[in-house]
Design a protein around this motif. Structure first.
Motif, PDB file in Angstrom:
ATOM      1  N   ALA A 135       9.903   2.223  -4.281  1.00 64.35           N
ATOM      2  CA  ALA A 135       9.987   3.132  -3.121  1.00 64.35           C
ATOM      3  C   ALA A 135       8.654   3.199  -2.377  1.00 64.35           C
ATOM      4  O   ALA A 135       8.608   3.249  -1.148  1.00 64.35           O
ATOM      5  CB  ALA A 135      10.415   4.518  -3.578  1.00 64.35           C
ATOM      6  N   LYS A 136       7.552   3.219  -3.121  1.00 66.00           N
ATOM      7  CA  LYS A 136       6.224   3.351  -2.503  1.00 66.00           C
ATOM      8  C   LYS A 136       5.652   2.021  -2.015  1.00 66.00           C
ATOM      9  O   LYS A 136       4.715   2.010  -1.224  1.00 66.00           O
ATOM     10  CB  LYS A 136       5.219   3.917  -3.535  1.00 66.00           C
ATOM     11  CG  LYS A 136       5.263   5.400  -3.739  1.00 66.00           C
ATOM     12  CD  LYS A 136       4.188   5.823  -4.752  1.00 66.00           C
ATOM     13  CE  LYS A 136       2.787   5.452  -4.368  1.00 66.00           C
ATOM     14  NZ  LYS A 136       2.007   6.484  -3.704  1.00 66.00           N
ATOM     15  N   GLY A 137       6.194   0.916  -2.543  1.00 65.03           N
ATOM     16  CA  GLY A 137       5.563  -0.376  -2.299  1.00 65.03           C
ATOM     17  C   GLY A 137       4.223  -0.414  -3.009  1.00 65.03           C
ATOM     18  O   GLY A 137       3.228  -0.913  -2.493  1.00 65.03           O
ATOM     19  N   ARG A 138       4.200   0.169  -4.212  1.00 59.20           N
ATOM     20  CA  ARG A 138       2.934   0.297  -4.950  1.00 59.20           C
ATOM     21  C   ARG A 138       2.699  -0.911  -5.848  1.00 59.20           C
ATOM     22  O   ARG A 138       3.611  -1.364  -6.543  1.00 59.20           O
ATOM     23  CB  ARG A 138       2.999   1.561  -5.812  1.00 59.20           C
ATOM     24  CG  ARG A 138       1.747   1.851  -6.651  1.00 59.20           C
ATOM     25  CD  ARG A 138       1.963   3.154  -7.399  1.00 59.20           C
ATOM     26  NE  ARG A 138       0.914   3.514  -8.325  1.00 59.20           N
ATOM     27  CZ  ARG A 138       0.014   4.485  -8.091  1.00 59.20           C
ATOM     28  NH1 ARG A 138       0.023   5.140  -6.966  1.00 59.20           N
ATOM     29  NH2 ARG A 138      -0.875   4.794  -8.999  1.00 59.20           N
ATOM     30  N   PRO A 139       1.466  -1.447  -5.850  1.00 60.67           N
ATOM     31  CA  PRO A 139       1.177  -2.573  -6.754  1.00 60.67           C
ATOM     32  C   PRO A 139       1.388  -2.149  -8.214  1.00 60.67           C
ATOM     33  O   PRO A 139       0.962  -1.054  -8.612  1.00 60.67           O
ATOM     34  CB  PRO A 139      -0.310  -2.868  -6.507  1.00 60.67           C
ATOM     35  CG  PRO A 139      -0.666  -2.159  -5.248  1.00 60.67           C
ATOM     36  CD  PRO A 139       0.293  -1.027  -5.086  1.00 60.67           C
ATOM     37  N   PRO A 179       3.003   9.436  -9.065  1.00 62.24           N
ATOM     38  CA  PRO A 179       1.888   9.160  -8.160  1.00 62.24           C
ATOM     39  C   PRO A 179       2.039  10.044  -6.930  1.00 62.24           C
ATOM     40  O   PRO A 179       3.038  10.769  -6.810  1.00 62.24           O
ATOM     41  CB  PRO A 179       2.109   7.699  -7.784  1.00 62.24           C
ATOM     42  CG  PRO A 179       3.598   7.555  -7.781  1.00 62.24           C
ATOM     43  CD  PRO A 179       4.129   8.507  -8.832  1.00 62.24           C
ATOM     44  N   SER A 180       1.100  10.002  -6.012  1.00 60.56           N
ATOM     45  CA  SER A 180       1.276  10.693  -4.739  1.00 60.56           C
ATOM     46  C   SER A 180       2.488  10.086  -4.027  1.00 60.56           C
ATOM     47  O   SER A 180       2.745   8.890  -4.133  1.00 60.56           O
ATOM     48  CB  SER A 180       0.016  10.548  -3.897  1.00 60.56           C
ATOM     49  OG  SER A 180      -0.399   9.194  -3.854  1.00 60.56           O
ATOM     50  N   ALA A 181       3.231  10.931  -3.270  1.00 58.88           N
ATOM     51  CA  ALA A 181       4.532  10.517  -2.734  1.00 58.88           C
ATOM     52  C   ALA A 181       4.434   9.899  -1.334  1.00 58.88           C
ATOM     53  O   ALA A 181       5.266  10.162  -0.467  1.00 58.88           O
ATOM     54  CB  ALA A 181       5.485  11.703  -2.729  1.00 58.88           C
ATOM     55  N   ASN A 182       3.394   9.097  -1.120  1.00 63.02           N
ATOM     56  CA  ASN A 182       3.229   8.412   0.171  1.00 63.02           C
ATOM     57  C   ASN A 182       3.598   6.941   0.017  1.00 63.02           C
ATOM     58  O   ASN A 182       3.645   6.431  -1.109  1.00 63.02           O
ATOM     59  CB  ASN A 182       1.762   8.514   0.605  1.00 63.02           C
ATOM     60  CG  ASN A 182       0.827   8.083  -0.511  1.00 63.02           C
ATOM     61  OD1 ASN A 182       0.689   8.793  -1.507  1.00 63.02           O
ATOM     62  ND2 ASN A 182       0.223   6.903  -0.387  1.00 63.02           N
ATOM     63  N   LEU A 183       3.830   6.262   1.133  1.00 62.61           N
ATOM     64  CA  LEU A 183       3.908   4.812   1.065  1.00 62.61           C
ATOM     65  C   LEU A 183       2.531   4.321   0.652  1.00 62.61           C
ATOM     66  O   LEU A 183       1.511   4.870   1.088  1.00 62.61           O
ATOM     67  CB  LEU A 183       4.272   4.227   2.432  1.00 62.61           C
ATOM     68  CG  LEU A 183       5.730   4.360   2.870  1.00 62.61           C
ATOM     69  CD1 LEU A 183       5.887   3.811   4.285  1.00 62.61           C
ATOM     70  CD2 LEU A 183       6.679   3.642   1.915  1.00 62.61           C
ATOM     71  N   PRO A 201      -2.269   7.888   3.908  1.00 61.32           N
ATOM     72  CA  PRO A 201      -2.815   9.149   3.385  1.00 61.32           C
ATOM     73  C   PRO A 201      -1.769   9.869   2.529  1.00 61.32           C
ATOM     74  O   PRO A 201      -0.577   9.833   2.841  1.00 61.32           O
ATOM     75  CB  PRO A 201      -3.125   9.951   4.657  1.00 61.32           C
ATOM     76  CG  PRO A 201      -3.266   8.931   5.745  1.00 61.32           C
ATOM     77  CD  PRO A 201      -2.321   7.815   5.383  1.00 61.32           C
ATOM     78  N   SER A 202      -2.203  10.526   1.465  1.00 60.53           N
ATOM     79  CA  SER A 202      -1.269  11.232   0.587  1.00 60.53           C
ATOM     80  C   SER A 202      -0.581  12.366   1.337  1.00 60.53           C
ATOM     81  O   SER A 202      -1.142  12.940   2.263  1.00 60.53           O
ATOM     82  CB  SER A 202      -2.017  11.792  -0.626  1.00 60.53           C
ATOM     83  OG  SER A 202      -2.537  10.741  -1.390  1.00 60.53           O
ATOM     84  N   PRO A 203       0.657  12.708   0.922  1.00 56.35           N
ATOM     85  CA  PRO A 203       1.415  13.743   1.623  1.00 56.35           C
ATOM     86  C   PRO A 203       1.041  15.149   1.168  1.00 56.35           C
ATOM     87  O   PRO A 203       0.968  15.415  -0.026  1.00 56.35           O
ATOM     88  CB  PRO A 203       2.863  13.434   1.224  1.00 56.35           C
ATOM     89  CG  PRO A 203       2.767  12.684  -0.058  1.00 56.35           C
ATOM     90  CD  PRO A 203       1.412  12.066  -0.160  1.00 56.35           C
ATOM     91  N   LYS A 205      -6.230  -0.668  -1.043  1.00 53.02           N
ATOM     92  CA  LYS A 205      -6.423   0.007   0.237  1.00 53.02           C
ATOM     93  C   LYS A 205      -5.821   1.415   0.138  1.00 53.02           C
ATOM     94  O   LYS A 205      -4.742   1.587  -0.408  1.00 53.02           O
ATOM     95  CB  LYS A 205      -5.700  -0.806   1.315  1.00 53.02           C
ATOM     96  CG  LYS A 205      -6.064  -0.397   2.700  1.00 53.02           C
ATOM     97  CD  LYS A 205      -5.460  -1.357   3.711  1.00 53.02           C
ATOM     98  CE  LYS A 205      -5.603  -0.729   5.071  1.00 53.02           C
ATOM     99  NZ  LYS A 205      -4.398  -0.863   5.868  1.00 53.02           N
ATOM    100  N   HIS A 206      -6.536   2.409   0.658  1.00 53.85           N
ATOM    101  CA  HIS A 206      -6.128   3.787   0.396  1.00 53.85           C
ATOM    102  C   HIS A 206      -6.314   4.689   1.597  1.00 53.85           C
ATOM    103  O   HIS A 206      -7.255   4.522   2.360  1.00 53.85           O
ATOM    104  CB  HIS A 206      -6.994   4.359  -0.734  1.00 53.85           C
ATOM    105  CG  HIS A 206      -6.268   4.454  -2.025  1.00 53.85           C
ATOM    106  ND1 HIS A 206      -6.709   3.843  -3.158  1.00 53.85           N
ATOM    107  CD2 HIS A 206      -5.135   5.093  -2.366  1.00 53.85           C
ATOM    108  CE1 HIS A 206      -5.878   4.096  -4.150  1.00 53.85           C
ATOM    109  NE2 HIS A 206      -4.907   4.857  -3.690  1.00 53.85           N
ATOM    110  N   TYR A 207      -5.474   5.685   1.678  1.00 50.14           N
ATOM    111  CA  TYR A 207      -5.665   6.800   2.607  1.00 50.14           C
ATOM    112  C   TYR A 207      -5.886   6.340   4.049  1.00 50.14           C
ATOM    113  O   TYR A 207      -6.593   6.978   4.822  1.00 50.14           O
ATOM    114  CB  TYR A 207      -6.855   7.690   2.174  1.00 50.14           C
ATOM    115  CG  TYR A 207      -6.947   7.894   0.685  1.00 50.14           C
ATOM    116  CD1 TYR A 207      -5.932   8.552  -0.002  1.00 50.14           C
ATOM    117  CD2 TYR A 207      -8.044   7.440  -0.048  1.00 50.14           C
ATOM    118  CE1 TYR A 207      -5.998   8.734  -1.371  1.00 50.14           C
ATOM    119  CE2 TYR A 207      -8.114   7.623  -1.425  1.00 50.14           C
ATOM    120  CZ  TYR A 207      -7.085   8.268  -2.077  1.00 50.14           C
ATOM    121  OH  TYR A 207      -7.155   8.448  -3.423  1.00 50.14           O
TER     122      TYR A 207
HETATM  123 MG    MG Z   1      -2.001   7.901  -4.416  1.00 47.69          MG
END
Ligand code: MG
Ligand code: TXA
Length: 336
Positions: A52-56, A139-143, A147-149, A231-233
Motif C-alpha cells: 500500500a505504501k510502496g515501501r522498500p 509505519p507512518s501511513a504515508n506513501l 511527508p508523514s500524515p 528518500k523521506h518527507y
Molecule cells: Mg515513515
C-alpha cells in the motif's frame, strides 16, 4: 476498495480490531503521526503494508504494544535500562530497539536480528491494540517518500482505495515520528530524534547521537537504521534550509530569490519579507506539529521552491531539523 474514515468511538475501534484480526490493514491515529497498522505476526497482513505504501522491503517496521506484558511478545533480552526508560517515557513517542523474538515474521524487520518497539500514548491506539490482543506493526501511513500524515485526511489523500478503514482521532499532537534509540555499552544511541529529546534521555543515561541524524550517508555506508537511507518527507517542491541568526539577512536572501511559486516557511510574521510566507510557529513544539501539514498544503498550492528558516538544533528542534534536512535533500545555505 472503498476507504472509510470513521471518527474514533467504541464501535469504530471494534470494527478496526475485527479488520486487523482478519488480516487487513488500518490507518490509525497516534500522538506522533498516523500509522498504517497490521497484525505484526500475520505475514500476509504485514506484506499489505509494504504494498500500500510502496515501501522498500529493506525498511523495517515499528511494532506497537499496549502494556509491558506485551513487550516480550516481539522482543528478547530486554536490558534493565529499557524498563527505566519505559517507566518514564511509555506510553509515549519513544521507540526502543531490542533483540527480536524468532517467532516474529522476517518481513516485519527484513530479517534483521533486532526489532523496534513502541508503546503509543494515543488512547485510541492503546485501546485498539488491547482489543486485538496482539502487537501491531505500523509505519507512518504515508506513501513512501512523502511527508508523514498528521491528520486522517492526509492518510486518505495518500491511501484512498488501498485500505478499508482510517480511524480519525484528530490532528496528531506532536506531528513528527517517535525518537528511535538503540542500546549500547554506555547507554543509548539516538538513531532518529523525536519528542523524547536527547536532553530528556540524558537524565537517565549516557546519550550518543548517531551521525546520520545530521548528515546524509556517505557512499557505501550502511546505516544502523535502514530508514535513513531512503528518500523521506519530500514534498514536490524544492526545499532549501536557510541557516542564519539574522532576520535581515534571511529576508534579503528570500526576497532576492522570489519566483512564481516561491514560498518562505518562517517562525512568525515578518513585514520585511515580501515573498509568500507561511508561519510554522516560534517554538519547536509548534514547528513540529505544523511542518508536515504545511509541506503537504504547499504541494497542493503548487509550490515549486520553499525556503525554510533553520529551526533550533536542540530539544524537539533537533527532530524538526532532522526531518527538514531530508525534505531538503540536505540543502542548507549558511548566511552567517
Ligand atoms: Mg515513515
Ligand atoms: O512515531 C512513529 O514512530 C510512527 C508511529 C506510527 O508510531 N511510526 C514510524 O514508522 O515513524 P516508520 O516506519 O515511518 O519509521 C520507522 C523507523 C525507520 O527509520 C526504520 O529504519 C527504523 O524505525 N527501524 C525500525 N526497525 C528498526 C531496527 N530493527 N533497527 C534500526 N532501525 C529500525
Amino acid at each position: 476498495m472503498i476507504t472509510e474514515i470513521l471518527p474514533v468511538s467504541g464501535e469504530s475501534t471494534e470494527k478496526a480490531a475485527q479488520l486487523l484480526k482478519n488480516g487487513e490493514i488500518v490507518g490509525i491515529p497516534t500522538e506522533t503521526v498516523y500509522g498504517l497498522a497490521a497484525d505484526a505476526f500475520n505475514e500476509k497482513a504485514v506484506e499489505k503494508i509494504f504494498l500500500a505504501k510502496g515501501r522498500p522491503q529493506e525498511n523495517p517496521l515499528i511494532v506497537h504494544i499496549c502494556d509491558m506484558e506485551m513487550l516480550p511478545v516481539p522482543a528478547l533480552e530486554i536490558p534493565s535500562l529499557a524498563y527505566t526508560l519505559a517507566e518514564h517515557f511509555w506510553p509515549g513517542p519513544l521507540t526502543m530497539i531490542f533483540k527480536k523474538q524468532p517467532a516474529l515474521p522476517d518481513c516485519v524487520n527484513n530479517g534483521m536480528p533486532t526489532v523496534a518497539v513502541r508503546m503509543p500514548e494515543h488512547k485510541a491506539a492503546l485501546e485498539l491494540i488491547k482489543k486485538c490482543g496482539f502487537p501491531l506493526a505500523a509505519p507512518s501511513a504515508n506513501l513512501s517518500g512523502k511527508p508523514s500524515p498528521t491528520t486522517a485526511q492526509h492518510v486518505f489523500n495518500d491511501l484512498n482505495g488501498k485500505i478499508p478503514l482510517i480511524l480519525d482521532g484528530g490532528k496528531c499532537g506532536f506531528g513528527l515520528e517517535s525518537t528511535v534509540i538503540m542500546f549500547n555499552v554506555n547507554g543509548v544511541k539516538i538513531l532518529r530524534p523525536g519528542a523524547v529529546t536527547p536532553e530528556m534521555l540524558s537524565e537517565f543515561t549516557e546519550v550518543e547521537i548517531d551521525g546520520t541524524v545530521y548528515r546524509s550517508l556517505e557512499s557505501g555506508e550502511q546505516p544502523i537504521s535502514p530508514g535513513t537511507k531512503f528518500k523521506h518527507y519530500s514534498p514536490k517542491a524544492d526545499v532549501t534550509i536557510i541557516d542564519t541568526e539574522n532576520d535581515t539577512l534571511f529576508a534579503d536572501y528570500v526576497n532576492s530569490h522570489d519566483g512564481t511559486n516561491t514560498y518562505a516557511i518562517i517562525p512568525s510574521d515578518d513585514k520585511n519579507i515580501v515573498i509568500k510566507t507561511r508561519c510554522f510557529g516560534s517554538t519547536s513544539l509548534e514547528q513540529a506539529a505544523n511542518l508536515f501539514d504545511l509541506l503537504r498544503a504547499l504541494d497542493d498550492e503548487g509550490a515549486e521552491e520553499i525556503y525554510v528558516r533553520c529551526p533550533e538544533k536542540t530539544g524537539m528542534g533537533l527532530a524538526v531539523y532532522n526531518r527538514l534536512l531530508r525534505s531538503a535533500a540536505f540543502k542548507v545555505i549558511n548566511l552567517d
